[in-house]
Motif scaffolding. Structure first.
Motif, PDB file in Angstrom:
ATOM      1  N   HIS A   8       0.859  -1.193   0.000  1.00 45.94           N
ATOM      2  CA  HIS A   8       0.000   0.000   0.000  1.00 45.94           C
ATOM      3  C   HIS A   8       0.892   1.238   0.000  1.00 45.94           C
ATOM      4  O   HIS A   8       1.424   1.636   1.035  1.00 45.94           O
ATOM      5  N   HIS A  10       1.721   5.247  -2.226  1.00 50.17           N
ATOM      6  CA  HIS A  10       1.221   6.285  -3.143  1.00 50.17           C
ATOM      7  C   HIS A  10       2.347   7.002  -3.860  1.00 50.17           C
ATOM      8  O   HIS A  10       3.445   7.145  -3.326  1.00 50.17           O
ATOM      9  N   HIS A  40      -4.864   6.470  -5.362  1.00 48.68           N
ATOM     10  CA  HIS A  40      -6.309   6.609  -5.190  1.00 48.68           C
ATOM     11  C   HIS A  40      -7.035   6.629  -6.538  1.00 48.68           C
ATOM     12  O   HIS A  40      -6.856   7.551  -7.339  1.00 48.68           O
ATOM     13  N   GLU A  65      -5.986   2.023  -4.866  1.00 50.82           N
ATOM     14  CA  GLU A  65      -6.811   2.146  -3.660  1.00 50.82           C
ATOM     15  C   GLU A  65      -8.143   2.753  -4.085  1.00 50.82           C
ATOM     16  O   GLU A  65      -8.216   3.911  -4.485  1.00 50.82           O
ATOM     17  N   ASP A 248       1.102   2.676   3.579  1.00 52.05           N
ATOM     18  CA  ASP A 248       0.320   3.856   3.190  1.00 52.05           C
ATOM     19  C   ASP A 248       1.254   5.066   3.060  1.00 52.05           C
ATOM     20  O   ASP A 248       0.889   6.193   3.397  1.00 52.05           O
ATOM     21  N   HIS A 250       3.107   8.179   1.748  1.00 51.67           N
ATOM     22  CA  HIS A 250       2.725   9.278   0.853  1.00 51.67           C
ATOM     23  C   HIS A 250       3.910  10.198   0.533  1.00 51.67           C
ATOM     24  O   HIS A 250       3.743  11.166  -0.202  1.00 51.67           O
TER      25      HIS A 250
HETATM   26 MN    MN Z   1      -3.576   4.981   0.974  1.00 52.20          MN
END
Ligand code: MN
Ligand code: AMP
Ligand code: MN
Ligand code: MN
Length: 289
Positions: A8, A10, A40, A65, A248, A250
């Motif tokens: 996961h 980005h 996303h 996602e 997650d 970023h």
């Molecule tokens: Mn995410």
């Protein structure tokens, strides 16, 4: 011990700060052996990321996602191992993008009423035509000196219940999972504890998620505590789901520790990796499919 996996992450194709190349370099530096890019509601960065992963000798899984609605909640489903050329998937992502654009206009109008002018054109400068997400508006609020950081931008303006929030008509959980499966992928419930559901509601969600065809849930989501991991690992087994791991991530500025300090799944957890086509090539934890 499982090798370090991160399913996961980005990139700048949604609200991450790194290009796919920078993301792969960073992941390599932090010893990630298997990575999925999960922007996303888009797969636009996937091929580029896969290319750099290959150059780096890193195993790579396609992903995204997906934003979905379940009852009155907006949830996130990580889709892994999808065919990014699948027509139904492409159609769905186009619709989700349209909803993002419409929502962005409304958020900008709300911000204008609150005294922040031209937020849409400012946010669009940041995205340069790529996916627009609330963190871009948060960045505008920071750049304009209205908020000191992301957290306060969400707390004061952008999160549910705050004045610049706008609910969105995302695909339903059931339909979203169907499209993911149609595209050959597996559906993973992202960060199950971030929705602030009661225990009962979370059980109902996991029941529905499994019934609709969901495969896994994140047992490690970013900087999860050991208590959270053990709670989620129990739920995972109870609802007959497999366990996933995702930072997650970023960008270094937003989530500085999430990938660096990513943990490995506890013993006894059945790993999502065994459900991915890449598992045939791997020998995680001595297990082969
Ligand atoms: Mn995410
Ligand atoms: P969107 O998909 O456009 O609604 O944006 C969701 C993204 O906003 C999440 O993936 C996070 O990156 C970020 N986000 C959501 N809530 C918060 C929060 N409270 N603080 C900081 N970032 C947040
Ligand atoms: Mn995000
Ligand atoms: Mn999410």
């Amino acid at each position: 011990m499982l090798d370090k996996i991160d399913l996961h992450t980005h990139s700048c194709y949604s609200d991450g700060y790194f290009t796919p190349q920078q993301l792969i370099e960073y992941a390599q530096k932090h010893n990630v052996k298997l990575l999925a890019l999960t922007d996303h509601d888009t797969v636009d960065g996937v091929a580029e990321c896969q290319h750099y992963a290959m150059l780096a000798g890193m195993h790579f899984v396609t992903g995204l996602e997906l934003s979905v609605n379940w009852r009155n909640h907006a949830l996130h489903i990580v889709a892994l191992d999808i065919d990014i050329e699948n027509v139904n998937l492409k159609d769905l992502l186009q619709q989700q993008q349209l909803m993002r654009t419409q929502r962005a206009h409304i958020i900008a109008k709300k911000l204008a009423k609150l005294g922040v002018e031209n937020a849409l054109s400012k946010a669009s400068k940041l995205t340069q035509g790529k996916v627009i997400a609330r963190p871009h508006f948060a960045q505008v609020l920071i750049d304009e000196g209205v908020c000191k950081d992301m957290k306060s931008a969400f707390q004061r303006y952008l999160r549910r219940g705050r004045p610049a929030y706008q609910a969105t008509n995302w695909v339903t959980l059931a339909d979203g999972i169907k499209v993911i499966q149609d595209a050959g992928g597996v559906a993973v419930l992202a960060h199950p504890l971030r929705y602030k559901l009661t225990r009962t509601k979370l059980s109902e969600l996991l029941t529905d998620f499994k019934d609709f065809g969901g495969t896994g849930m994140e047992v490690i989501a970013g900087l999860s505590s050991n208590d959270e991991i053990s709670h989620l690992s129990t739920l995972c087994q109870k609802f007959d789901l497999v366990a996933s791991v995702g930072s997650d991530f970023h960008g270094e500025k937003v989530t500085p520790h999430s990938m660096k300090q990513l943990k490995t799944l506890p013993n006894g957890c059945s790993s999502i990796v065994n459900k991915l086509s890449i598992s045939a090539l791997l020998n995680f934890d001595g297990e082969k499919r």
